[in-house]
Design an enzyme around this catalytic site. Structure first.
Site, PDB file in Angstrom:
ATOM      1  N   ASP A 103       0.829  -1.207   0.000  1.00  0.00           N
ATOM      2  CA  ASP A 103       0.000   0.000   0.000  1.00  0.00           C
ATOM      3  C   ASP A 103       0.868   1.263   0.000  1.00  0.00           C
ATOM      4  O   ASP A 103       1.956   1.272   0.557  1.00  0.00           O
ATOM      5  CB  ASP A 103      -0.897  -0.021   1.252  1.00  0.00           C
ATOM      6  N   GLY A 104       0.371   2.308  -0.620  1.00  0.00           N
ATOM      7  CA  GLY A 104       1.030   3.622  -0.525  1.00  0.00           C
ATOM      8  C   GLY A 104       1.669   4.109  -1.812  1.00  0.00           C
ATOM      9  O   GLY A 104       2.347   5.143  -1.802  1.00  0.00           O
ATOM     10  N   ARG A 156      -0.089   9.313 -10.001  1.00  0.00           N
ATOM     11  CA  ARG A 156      -0.153   8.088  -9.194  1.00  0.00           C
ATOM     12  C   ARG A 156       0.534   6.909  -9.891  1.00  0.00           C
ATOM     13  O   ARG A 156       1.129   6.043  -9.262  1.00  0.00           O
ATOM     14  CB  ARG A 156      -1.622   7.714  -8.924  1.00  0.00           C
ATOM     15  N   SER A 215      -6.869  -5.933  -6.376  1.00  0.00           N
ATOM     16  CA  SER A 215      -8.010  -6.536  -5.686  1.00  0.00           C
ATOM     17  C   SER A 215      -9.239  -6.517  -6.576  1.00  0.00           C
ATOM     18  O   SER A 215      -9.314  -5.734  -7.535  1.00  0.00           O
ATOM     19  CB  SER A 215      -8.290  -5.790  -4.380  1.00  0.00           C
ATOM     20  N   ASN A 238     -10.453  -3.135  -6.893  1.00  0.00           N
ATOM     21  CA  ASN A 238      -9.655  -2.105  -7.581  1.00  0.00           C
ATOM     22  C   ASN A 238     -10.227  -1.700  -8.945  1.00  0.00           C
ATOM     23  O   ASN A 238      -9.837  -0.678  -9.509  1.00  0.00           O
ATOM     24  CB  ASN A 238      -8.196  -2.548  -7.775  1.00  0.00           C
ATOM     25  N   TRP A 239     -11.193  -2.494  -9.466  1.00  0.00           N
ATOM     26  CA  TRP A 239     -11.793  -2.151 -10.770  1.00  0.00           C
ATOM     27  C   TRP A 239     -12.557  -0.845 -10.703  1.00  0.00           C
ATOM     28  O   TRP A 239     -12.913  -0.275 -11.739  1.00  0.00           O
ATOM     29  CB  TRP A 239     -12.724  -3.269 -11.247  1.00  0.00           C
ATOM     30  N   ARG A 252     -11.363   1.893  -9.653  1.00  0.00           N
ATOM     31  CA  ARG A 252     -10.433   3.030  -9.828  1.00  0.00           C
ATOM     32  C   ARG A 252     -10.603   3.637 -11.229  1.00  0.00           C
ATOM     33  O   ARG A 252     -11.150   2.996 -12.127  1.00  0.00           O
ATOM     34  CB  ARG A 252      -8.992   2.551  -9.644  1.00  0.00           C
ATOM     35  N   ARG A 265      -5.363  -2.295   8.255  1.00  0.00           N
ATOM     36  CA  ARG A 265      -6.562  -3.025   7.818  1.00  0.00           C
ATOM     37  C   ARG A 265      -6.129  -4.226   6.998  1.00  0.00           C
ATOM     38  O   ARG A 265      -5.052  -4.212   6.401  1.00  0.00           O
ATOM     39  CB  ARG A 265      -7.410  -2.169   6.853  1.00  0.00           C
TER      40      ARG A 265
HETATM   41  C1  FPP Z   1      -1.678   0.228  -3.438  1.00  0.00           C
HETATM   42  O1  FPP Z   1      -1.291   1.575  -3.536  1.00  0.00           O
HETATM   43  C2  FPP Z   1      -1.130  -0.562  -4.515  1.00  0.00           C
HETATM   44  C3  FPP Z   1      -1.850  -1.144  -5.534  1.00  0.00           C
HETATM   45  C4  FPP Z   1      -3.315  -1.006  -5.634  1.00  0.00           C
HETATM   46  C5  FPP Z   1      -1.239  -1.921  -6.589  1.00  0.00           C
HETATM   47  C6  FPP Z   1       0.053  -2.600  -6.285  1.00  0.00           C
HETATM   48  C7  FPP Z   1       0.716  -2.908  -7.582  1.00  0.00           C
HETATM   49  C8  FPP Z   1       2.041  -2.838  -7.859  1.00  0.00           C
HETATM   50  C9  FPP Z   1       3.061  -2.564  -6.828  1.00  0.00           C
HETATM   51  C10 FPP Z   1       2.547  -3.016  -9.245  1.00  0.00           C
HETATM   52  C11 FPP Z   1       2.203  -4.292  -9.968  1.00  0.00           C
HETATM   53  C12 FPP Z   1       2.395  -5.550  -9.212  1.00  0.00           C
HETATM   54  C13 FPP Z   1       3.215  -6.593  -9.588  1.00  0.00           C
HETATM   55  C14 FPP Z   1       3.173  -7.875  -8.803  1.00  0.00           C
HETATM   56  C15 FPP Z   1       4.139  -6.509 -10.717  1.00  0.00           C
HETATM   57  P1  FPP Z   1      -2.398   2.691  -3.643  1.00  0.00           P
HETATM   58  O2  FPP Z   1      -2.540   3.069  -5.065  1.00  0.00           O
HETATM   59  O3  FPP Z   1      -3.667   2.231  -2.994  1.00  0.00           O
HETATM   60  O4  FPP Z   1      -1.714   3.841  -2.814  1.00  0.00           O
HETATM   61  P2  FPP Z   1      -2.418   4.969  -1.936  1.00  0.00           P
HETATM   62  O5  FPP Z   1      -3.158   4.239  -0.833  1.00  0.00           O
HETATM   63  O6  FPP Z   1      -1.277   5.753  -1.434  1.00  0.00           O
HETATM   64  O7  FPP Z   1      -3.321   5.719  -2.847  1.00  0.00           O
END
Ligand code: FPP
Length: 248
Positions: A18-19, A31, A63, A66-67, A69, A192
């Site tokens: 996350d992050g 982002r 997840s 996540n769709w 977004r 969480r």
């Molecule tokens: C959460 O950060 C991260 C994700 C939803 C996606 C994670 C994906 C990758 C690291 C790249 C692809 C993965 C692989 C295995 C190659 P966020 O966008 O929710 O961050 P925020 O909470 O700061 O907005």
């Protein structure tokens, strides 16, 4: 840097990465740049896990929620996953990494599914660390799919309701054959589980670290493993050493 002596290395570490968005926002970047940097952190995490003897590393890549977004962010994440498999598969294969993908594979885009299946197939017989990629994954969805498949067996007379045990449920989950995570780690300071491995994490140690995922490097991982090593795991009993692997 050489590996410091680590005790009680967890067999299975599962990470909520996350992050990425916040990492980019802090720098005034889009982002998607956070996700790009996040892929580098993925590579480093796989390397570090392999070095210290973690046997299974599960990463929450996308997840089922996540769709929702924005379309351009989804398309960038899909592009990154595809590029990761295309560019890194040969290297991971050489490192003897076995890849498993968990999540709902039905109705996946035709440019993604074959790549995921190819990654699993190519690395099927590898004996090194297993990298479990959670893609289009949601724990409640996973459990619903498992329950549905058991219900079909009951309906068609192959199983009696009283034969539905925790072991049989586990064997229908996407993670069948993979030991439960010893450690579930989430970066970015959020505390969480966000619908991640809800069944499998019943007795996992939970660790929440402040680093944003793109900043989570080898040292952060080693520090997290050191914190894990001090935990006493009891599995609902009175006292058991932290070395006990879940599922044993
Ligand atoms: C959460 O950060 C991260 C994700 C939803 C996606 C994670 C994906 C990758 C690291 C790249 C692809 C993965 C692989 C295995 C190659 P966020 O966008 O929710 O961050 P925020 O909470 O700061 O907005």
């Amino acid at each position: 840097m050489s590996i410091p002596p680590l005790s009680n290395v967890p067999t299975h570490v599962a990470i909520i990465m996350d992050g990425n968005g916040r990492w980019a926002n802090k720098r005034g970047l889009p982002r998607t740049m956070g996700h790009r940097k996040g892929v580098e952190a993925v590579r480093e995490a796989v390397r570090t896990a392999g070095e210290v003897g973690v046997r299974y590393l599960t990463l929450f890549a996308f997840s089922s929620e996540n769709w929702t977004r924005p379309e351009d962010e989804i398309s960038d994440l899909m592009g990154l996953l595809k590029a990761f498999i295309r560019r890194d598969l040969a290297d991971l294969h050489r490192q003897n990494v076995r890849i498993r993908v968990i999540g709902d594979k039905t109705n996946l885009r035709s440019d993604i599914l074959p790549l995921l299946l190819e990654a699993e197939e190519t690395t099927r017989n590898n004996s090194g660390i297993t990298l479990v990629i959670a893609f289009n994954y949601g724990a409640r969805d996973e459990m619903a799919r498992a329950m549905r498949s058991l219900a079909v067996d009951v309906k068609e007379g192959r199983m009696l309701p009283e034969q539905i045990t925790p072991e049989r449920i586990a064997s229908r989950l996407d993670t069948a054959g993979i030991p439960d995570p010893d450690l579930v780690l989430r970066t970015s300071g959020e505390e969480r589980l966000s619908n991640f491995l809800l069944w499998q994490a019943a007795y996992s140690e939970l660790l929440f670290v402040p680093e944003l995922w793109p900043d989570f490097n080898r040292d952060s991982f080693l520090a997290a493993l050191e914190r894990y090593a001090t935990r006493e795991r009891r599995f609902g009993g009175l006292s058991k050493p932290a070395t006990l692997a879940v599922g044993s």
